[in-house]
Design a protein around this motif. Structure first.
Motif, PDB file in Angstrom:
ATOM      1  N   SER A 141       0.816  -1.211   0.000  1.00 15.08           N
ATOM      2  CA  SER A 141       0.000   0.000   0.000  1.00 15.08           C
ATOM      3  C   SER A 141       0.852   1.264   0.000  1.00 15.08           C
ATOM      4  N   CYS A 142       2.168   1.114   0.200  1.00 17.04           N
ATOM      5  CA  CYS A 142       3.097   2.253   0.346  1.00 17.04           C
ATOM      6  C   CYS A 142       2.765   3.083   1.580  1.00 17.04           C
ATOM      7  N   GLU A 143       2.151   2.465   2.564  1.00 16.22           N
ATOM      8  CA  GLU A 143       1.848   3.138   3.831  1.00 16.22           C
ATOM      9  C   GLU A 143       2.307   2.267   4.988  1.00 16.22           C
ATOM     10  N   GLY A 144       3.009   2.852   5.919  1.00 14.39           N
ATOM     11  CA  GLY A 144       3.509   2.139   7.079  1.00 14.39           C
ATOM     12  C   GLY A 144       4.781   2.818   7.538  1.00 14.39           C
ATOM     13  N   ILE A 145       5.537   2.122   8.361  1.00 15.94           N
ATOM     14  CA  ILE A 145       6.796   2.657   8.881  1.00 15.94           C
ATOM     15  C   ILE A 145       7.891   1.635   8.636  1.00 15.94           C
ATOM     16  N   ILE A 146       9.012   2.106   8.120  1.00 18.64           N
ATOM     17  CA  ILE A 146      10.180   1.248   7.908  1.00 18.64           C
ATOM     18  C   ILE A 146      11.319   1.731   8.804  1.00 18.64           C
ATOM     19  N   LEU A 147      11.908   0.812   9.535  1.00 18.51           N
ATOM     20  CA  LEU A 147      13.071   1.110  10.375  1.00 18.51           C
ATOM     21  C   LEU A 147      14.253   0.355   9.790  1.00 18.51           C
ATOM     22  N   ILE A 148      15.242   1.079   9.327  1.00 21.34           N
ATOM     23  CA  ILE A 148      16.380   0.485   8.631  1.00 21.34           C
ATOM     24  C   ILE A 148      17.649   0.668   9.457  1.00 21.34           C
ATOM     25  N   SER A 149      18.360  -0.428   9.660  1.00 21.47           N
ATOM     26  CA  SER A 149      19.679  -0.353  10.291  1.00 21.47           C
ATOM     27  C   SER A 149      20.624  -1.235   9.506  1.00 21.47           C
ATOM     28  N   ALA A 266      12.344   4.874  15.977  1.00 21.66           N
ATOM     29  CA  ALA A 266      10.982   4.415  15.706  1.00 21.66           C
ATOM     30  C   ALA A 266       9.965   5.193  16.533  1.00 21.66           C
ATOM     31  N   ASP A 267      10.294   5.438  17.785  1.00 26.51           N
ATOM     32  CA  ASP A 267       9.373   6.161  18.672  1.00 26.51           C
ATOM     33  C   ASP A 267       9.107   7.571  18.151  1.00 26.51           C
ATOM     34  N   ALA A 268      10.143   8.228  17.637  1.00 21.37           N
ATOM     35  CA  ALA A 268       9.974   9.582  17.114  1.00 21.37           C
ATOM     36  C   ALA A 268       8.995   9.608  15.950  1.00 21.37           C
ATOM     37  N   VAL A 269       9.078   8.612  15.072  1.00 21.08           N
ATOM     38  CA  VAL A 269       8.175   8.561  13.920  1.00 21.08           C
ATOM     39  C   VAL A 269       6.771   8.132  14.340  1.00 21.08           C
ATOM     40  N   LEU A 270       6.677   7.181  15.243  1.00 22.40           N
ATOM     41  CA  LEU A 270       5.361   6.734  15.712  1.00 22.40           C
ATOM     42  C   LEU A 270       4.598   7.861  16.400  1.00 22.40           C
ATOM     43  N   ARG A 271       5.300   8.729  17.103  1.00 21.29           N
ATOM     44  CA  ARG A 271       4.625   9.853  17.747  1.00 21.29           C
ATOM     45  C   ARG A 271       4.144  10.880  16.724  1.00 21.29           C
ATOM     46  N   GLN A 272       4.829  10.963  15.591  1.00 25.86           N
ATOM     47  CA  GLN A 272       4.395  11.871  14.526  1.00 25.86           C
ATOM     48  C   GLN A 272       3.263  11.285  13.689  1.00 25.86           C
ATOM     49  N   LEU A 273       3.173   9.949  13.663  1.00 26.75           N
ATOM     50  CA  LEU A 273       2.137   9.263  12.889  1.00 26.75           C
ATOM     51  C   LEU A 273       1.343   8.349  13.813  1.00 26.75           C
ATOM     52  N   PRO A 274       0.536   8.917  14.704  1.00 27.70           N
ATOM     53  CA  PRO A 274      -0.158   8.106  15.713  1.00 27.70           C
ATOM     54  C   PRO A 274      -1.144   7.096  15.148  1.00 27.70           C
ATOM     55  N   CYS A 275      -1.562   7.278  13.892  1.00 26.01           N
ATOM     56  CA  CYS A 275      -2.510   6.332  13.287  1.00 26.01           C
ATOM     57  C   CYS A 275      -1.815   5.128  12.657  1.00 26.01           C
ATOM     58  N   GLN A 277      -0.030   1.660  12.123  1.00 21.73           N
ATOM     59  CA  GLN A 277      -0.229   0.402  12.832  1.00 21.73           C
ATOM     60  C   GLN A 277       0.906  -0.604  12.619  1.00 21.73           C
ATOM     61  N   SER A 278       1.760  -0.356  11.637  1.00 22.41           N
ATOM     62  CA  SER A 278       2.747  -1.370  11.254  1.00 22.41           C
ATOM     63  C   SER A 278       4.152  -0.780  11.157  1.00 22.41           C
ATOM     64  N   VAL A 279       5.119  -1.580  11.610  1.00 22.79           N
ATOM     65  CA  VAL A 279       6.533  -1.222  11.482  1.00 22.79           C
ATOM     66  C   VAL A 279       7.270  -2.411  10.882  1.00 22.79           C
ATOM     67  N   ALA A 280       8.035  -2.151   9.840  1.00 20.31           N
ATOM     68  CA  ALA A 280       8.863  -3.192   9.234  1.00 20.31           C
ATOM     69  C   ALA A 280      10.327  -2.951   9.591  1.00 20.31           C
ATOM     70  N   PHE A 281      11.016  -4.011   9.983  1.00 22.82           N
ATOM     71  CA  PHE A 281      12.445  -3.952  10.259  1.00 22.82           C
ATOM     72  C   PHE A 281      13.207  -4.326   9.000  1.00 22.82           C
ATOM     73  N   SER A 282      14.290  -3.615   8.722  1.00 21.24           N
ATOM     74  CA  SER A 282      15.102  -3.912   7.551  1.00 21.24           C
ATOM     75  C   SER A 282      16.560  -3.531   7.820  1.00 21.24           C
ATOM     76  N   GLY A 283      17.449  -4.063   7.011  1.00 22.21           N
ATOM     77  CA  GLY A 283      18.865  -3.764   7.156  1.00 22.21           C
ATOM     78  C   GLY A 283      19.606  -4.895   7.844  1.00 22.21           C
ATOM     79  N   PRO A 305       1.532  -1.542  22.204  1.00 26.52           N
ATOM     80  CA  PRO A 305       1.145  -2.964  22.166  1.00 26.52           C
ATOM     81  C   PRO A 305       0.322  -3.366  20.950  1.00 26.52           C
ATOM     82  N   TYR A 306      -0.236  -2.401  20.231  1.00 23.98           N
ATOM     83  CA  TYR A 306      -1.078  -2.697  19.065  1.00 23.98           C
ATOM     84  C   TYR A 306      -0.264  -2.878  17.785  1.00 23.98           C
ATOM     85  N   LEU A 307       1.032  -2.591  17.840  1.00 24.92           N
ATOM     86  CA  LEU A 307       1.846  -2.589  16.623  1.00 24.92           C
ATOM     87  C   LEU A 307       1.960  -3.972  16.000  1.00 24.92           C
TER      88      LEU A 307
END
Length: 330
Positions: A141-149, A266-275, A277-283, A305-307
């Motif tokens: 959907s091109c919507e969500g959060i990606i955390l890359i390390s 991740a917390d910084a982005v989640l607080r900016q996008l409170p709606c 629901q999903s985080v993907a780990f990558s890297g 806890p809903y993530l």
């Protein structure tokens, strides 16, 4: 999120066992390209106008920040040759989505478009940051959060018309929780131990053995050798899990610090996008270091806890195609 199998929405593509290319026996007409430019290789993904992917192949490095101009030009020629081998003419390309680091530089984006035009591509070209295409690769959907390390670190999110970002500002001032940061902490622990500023650490023999050096002089010579890249240093981060697995205090503290730094991103982005629901780990760090991954996941779930948290081996060339389609529909 998808995993390696079923990158195109769960459909397994036919494979030519002789060369690993997708079946291209039927007539190829107009097509679109997704390109993921990386520091060691470039992945190219070609799709028909209905979205069906018919070819994927690799070319050389594509790093607008660190590579010589001539090397990137050669990669473009490789891409052109690879397409020609698959009967893909530039004049039949309907659109190109290209993601790579450093594309926000106006000179870099102009260079890319000039190179494509010189190869005969007259179609629209959309340029994206590699964090954008990684997100689109993880979420259809091109919507969500990606955390890359990986070598560096960044967290990026899209939800509706909102976007948010934390990190990704480079190894000199940021990239906390990245492979480079972990490697720097490991090397710091070694010299602190040698100076008597820290305790004995299993990191020293592990790193020395990996690099083939006998003492601190050899280590310093390796680190400060002209042309030593941050990617080479970041690769040493994989060794921290070896020492941590032996119960080494310094290594365990480094892993804990990395997980904490990545949580902050991740917390910084989640607080900016409170709606969201999903985080993907990558890297590579999050894919290969189980202790960092699990510590980070548990910390996030305690706060959110809903993530839905997933891990993805993204094919960012497909992400470039998805973003291209999304931009075209706007």
């Amino acid at each position: 999120c998808w995993r390696r199998k079923g990158l195109t929405g769960g459909i397994d593509l036919p494979v030519n066992k002789n060369d690993g290319q997708y079946n291209t026996t039927d007539n190829i007409k107009r097509y679109k390209l997704g390109i993921d430019g990386g520091g060691t290789k470039t992945r190219i993904c070609a799709a028909r106008m209905d979205g069906e992917i018919f070819a994927q192949f690799d070319a050389g490095p594509f790093n607008l920040n660190g590579q010589k101009k001539e090397m990137v030009e050669e990669t473009f020629l490789e891409i052109r040759r690879g397409l020609a081998a698959r009967s893909c003419l530039p004049c039949m390309c309907a659109g190109i989505g290209l993601g790579t680091a450093g594309i926000s530089n106006p000179y870099a984006s102009l260079f890319v478009k000039e190179q494509l035009a010189a190869l005969g591509f007259s179609c629209p070209v959309k340029l994206f940051g590699d964090h954008e295409t990684a997100l689109a690769a993880a979420f259809e959907s091109c919507e969500g959060i990606i955390l890359i390390s990986g070598t560096g670190s960044i967290c990026y999110g899209i939800y509706g018309e909102q976007t948010a970002r934390a990190g990704g500002w480079g190894h000199l001032i940021d990239d906390k929780g990245s492979g480079y940061a972990i490697a720097a902490d490991m090397l710091s622990a070694i010299v602190r131990s040698l100076d008597g500023r820290g305790g004995e650490t299993a990191l020293k023999p592990i790193v020395y053995d990996e690099l083939g050096v006998a003492d601190i002089c050899g280590l310093i010579e390796y680190l400060y050798h002209p042309g030593r890249s941050k990617k080479e240093l970041a690769a040493l981060a994989a060794l921290v899990s070896c020492a941590a697995g032996q119960g080494d205090t310094a290594a365990l503290e480094i892993e804990e610090r990395a997980a904490k730094d990545l949580y902050e991103l991740a917390d910084a982005v989640l607080r900016q996008l409170p709606c969201a629901q999903s985080v993907a780990f990558s890297g590579s760090v999050l894919m290969k270091n189980e202790r960092i991954r699990n510590r980070l996941k548990n910390a996030l779930l305690r706060t959110y806890p809903y993530l839905e948290i997933c891990e993805t081996e993204q094919n960012a060339a497909i992400g470039a195609l998805r973003f291209l389609d999304k931009r075209e529909k706007k």
